[in-house]
Design an enzyme around this catalytic site. Structure first.
Site, PDB file in Angstrom:
ATOM      1  N   LYS A 188      49.883  39.688  38.582  1.00  0.00           N
ATOM      2  CA  LYS A 188      48.582  40.395  39.203  1.00  0.00           C
ATOM      3  C   LYS A 188      49.015  41.476  39.849  1.00  0.00           C
ATOM      4  CE  LYS A 188      44.208  40.465  38.537  1.00  0.00           C
ATOM      5  NZ  LYS A 188      43.694  40.553  37.246  1.00  0.00           N
ATOM      6  N   SER A 235      41.058  40.921  33.047  1.00  0.00           N
ATOM      7  CA  SER A 235      40.728  40.383  33.890  1.00  0.00           C
ATOM      8  C   SER A 235      39.165  40.007  34.272  1.00  0.00           C
ATOM      9  CB  SER A 235      41.066  41.153  35.338  1.00  0.00           C
ATOM     10  OG  SER A 235      41.280  40.483  36.483  1.00  0.00           O
TER      11      SER A 235
END
Length: 589
Positions: free
Chosen positions: A190, A388
């Site tokens: 991430k 995402s």
């Protein structure tokens, strides 16, 4: 004095009359624009569809009133309108071919891949495609290379140098202003927070970014190779030689173009293809014209709902530039509810092109897709990005179709909290004192950063959000939590790899998604209608008053490579603290 008031009064009356006259002509101009835009286009015999590759390719066209008043049309091509125009041109006997005019053009690879496939399908009709450019960008050449003939101006240029990704890192820049970001993230991949906290790529981010750009470039080279009959090895060798600065004559020798012609010579060649005499004009139609060509609307309706841009709970200041290029949860949920309750709509294709955004907003859209799916089939068609938050809103559909080069996955969330205490105390000289009832009462104020205990609490909160995200994916994709975790951690994939991991069901474009929706709804005859509908005159006037897509276009042209950092600063100011977002900007060029 009496004469003075008389002259002042006459001036005021004159201004009022002038204003009324201008208002009248303005209203008549708007009516004329709308009337001409809605008029049915009749295609003349022996016509050519002109496809201008200039500006940026968006999911939908943005030719608003503001751009028309400025005497310009939006340079942005709409994917929806372009695909429709090519399909109509294939089926229209009066259209004999397509002329691709290349200039400065950018777009995500997946969207360009869909247009290229549509052009390849057009060629199956036996009609011609020719391309001409003063300059070919890599994107426009990728599209133009499918043509039967690719011509270049004798003094023109063809850009061919490969792909690169250069993320921006602004930690030191922020430090100069006394600002520090406090990240809380879940997942080693991430990496969206890295631009605020690091000086360079982490190894996990380098790994996934390398895989992405290599996969994109392989797709481009493979398809150009097949069309131009030039080996992939040669195409890579040309890129390594920086073919961008080769002479036009060398481009012919390399088989990148078929010939060097000026614009008037190209017209003469097209006339030969149409069997037109030299003194006759070529009948042309463009993408906007084709939008007004009648099409068969027999059968049941399949709604294609376009959701593209950052995912947000409510529209904010970034809309000043993006004009609708946001996925506003409150609006999308209301729209999907209407489609759910519309008995004429038998299935919904949700076209997603988004790098993500607010985790909260993504959850609201997920819920609305759940409700919609209970009443009618929902198929997701992924564009350039569905990562995402973009994947969050997609994972609950009945079926997911993605282009091979779609960037997807990135299952993870993060929190990003700015610390302005040094800016306030050291740079601006602000002093703080406080009285509080509890130890965290001044949590989140300008006076101090978060302490370790508060960061631990936030980390737990983020973890809970991540666990919910994983569960949504596991339920939607019929997987276990452990299976999702093995693919998650914020890892980003190309769809051609994601399909092997069961994150995607089928590779293909919007047409395949529509066909699957029809199959699930058990429809033999069907047609599609795009949503949301174009804004009415009042909405366009209100949004145009703020600048809208015209301002975005002009800002992009003026700032060039600095456009994305500029937009990044605006987004950071507005973003909700908890984000489900892939890396901010891959900066692929």
């Amino acid at each position: 004095m009496k004469d003075f008031f008389k002259y002042v009064l006459a001036t005021v009356v004159g201004l009022i009359v002038f204003g009324l006259i201008m208002a009248f002509f303005g209203i008549m101009s708007i009516v004329g624009m709308v009337s001409s835009g809605q008029a049915t286009t009749n295609v003349s015999k022996n016509s050519v569809l002109v496809l201008k590759l200039n500006g940026a390719m968006d999911e939908q066209a943005g030719n608003g009133l503001f751009t028309q008043f400025m005497g310009e049309s939006s340079e942005n091509l709409g994917l929806q309108e372009t695909l429709s125009a090519i399909k109509k041109a294939k089926d229209n006997d009066h259209i004999k071919g397509i002329y691709i005019e290349s200039k400065a053009f950018v777009g995500d690879v997946a969207s360009m891949q869909e247009v290229r496939q549509a052009l390849a399908d057009f060629k199956k009709s036996g009609k011609f495609i020719v391309a001409y450019g003063d300059t070919y960008t890599q994107g426009s050449y990728y599209l133009a290379s499918v043509a039967d003939k690719v011509w270049l101006n004798p003094q023109g240029m063809l850009d061919w140098h490969g792909l690169a990704s250069e993320p921006y890192y602004v930690k030191d820049l922020l430090a100069k202003f006394g600002v520090k970001m406090q990240p809380v993230r879940v997942g080693k991949y991430k990496s969206a927070v890295e631009m605020f906290t690091e000086d360079k790529m982490s190894e996990p981010n380098r790994e996934q970014t390398t895989a992405m750009i290599n996969g994109l470039w392989e797709n481009i080279c493979k398809e150009v190779s097949a069309s131009r009959k030039v080996s992939v090895d040669s195409l890579n060798a040309y890129a390594d030689r920086l073919l961008t600065f080769a002479t036009p004559q060398d481009l012919v020798k390399c088989k990148m173009v078929d010939g060097l012609l000026y614009a008037d010579q190209v017209k003469a060649e097209v006339k030969k293809m149409l069997d037109l005499k030299e003194d006759k004009s070529i009948s042309q139609v463009n993408v906007a014209d084709m939008a007004n060509v009648k099409e068969d609307l027999d059968g049941e309706e399949i709604a294609v709902y376009y959701a593209y841009g950052d995912i947000v709970s409510e529209s904010g200041a970034t809309n000043l530039y993006s004009q609708g290029h946001q996925i506003v949860a409150s609006t999308v949920c209301a729209d999907l509810e209407k489609l759910m309750n519309d008995d004429d709509v038998k299935a919904v294709v949700l076209r997603v092109n988004s790098p993500g955004g607010s985790a909260y907003a993504s959850e609201q859209i997920w819920r609305q897709v759940e409700l919609l799916k209970a009443k009618k089939p929902v198929v997701v068609s992924m564009g350039g990005y569905a990562a995402s938050g973009g994947y969050y809103i997609s994972c609950n559909s009945n079926w997911i179709v993605a282009d091979p080069t779609t960037i997807t996955g990135s299952i993870g969330i993060f929190g990003l909290f700015p610390d302005f205490s040094q800016l306030a105390t050291q740079k601006l000289g602000v002093k703080f004192d406080d009285v509080h009832t509890n130890k965290h009462a001044n949590f989140g104020t300008l006076s101090r950063p978060f302490n370790p205990e508060e960061l631990d609490i936030l980390s737990t909160y983020i973890q809970n959000g991540y666990q919910l995200f994983r569960k949504r994916v596991a339920d939607g994709r019929k997987m276990t939590i452990d299976q999702v975790e093995a693919l998650a951690q914020g890892h980003v994939y190309l769809a051609q790899d994601a399909i092997k991991l069961k994150l995607v069901d089928e590779l293909g474009g919007l047409d395949k998604a529509v066909a699957k929706a029809a199959q699930l709804a058990k429809l033999k005859e069907y047609h599609t209608i795009g949503y949301p509908a174009a804004p009415d005159i009042l909405d366009q006037l209100l949004s145009s008053a703020k600048g809208g897509s015209y301002l975005d276009d002009q800002t992009r042209l003026a700032l060039g490579d600095l456009y994305e950092p500029f937009m990044m600063i605006i987004r950071v100011r507005e973003m909700e603290p908890i984000q489900a977002r892939m890396p901010f900007y891959l900066n692929i060029h």
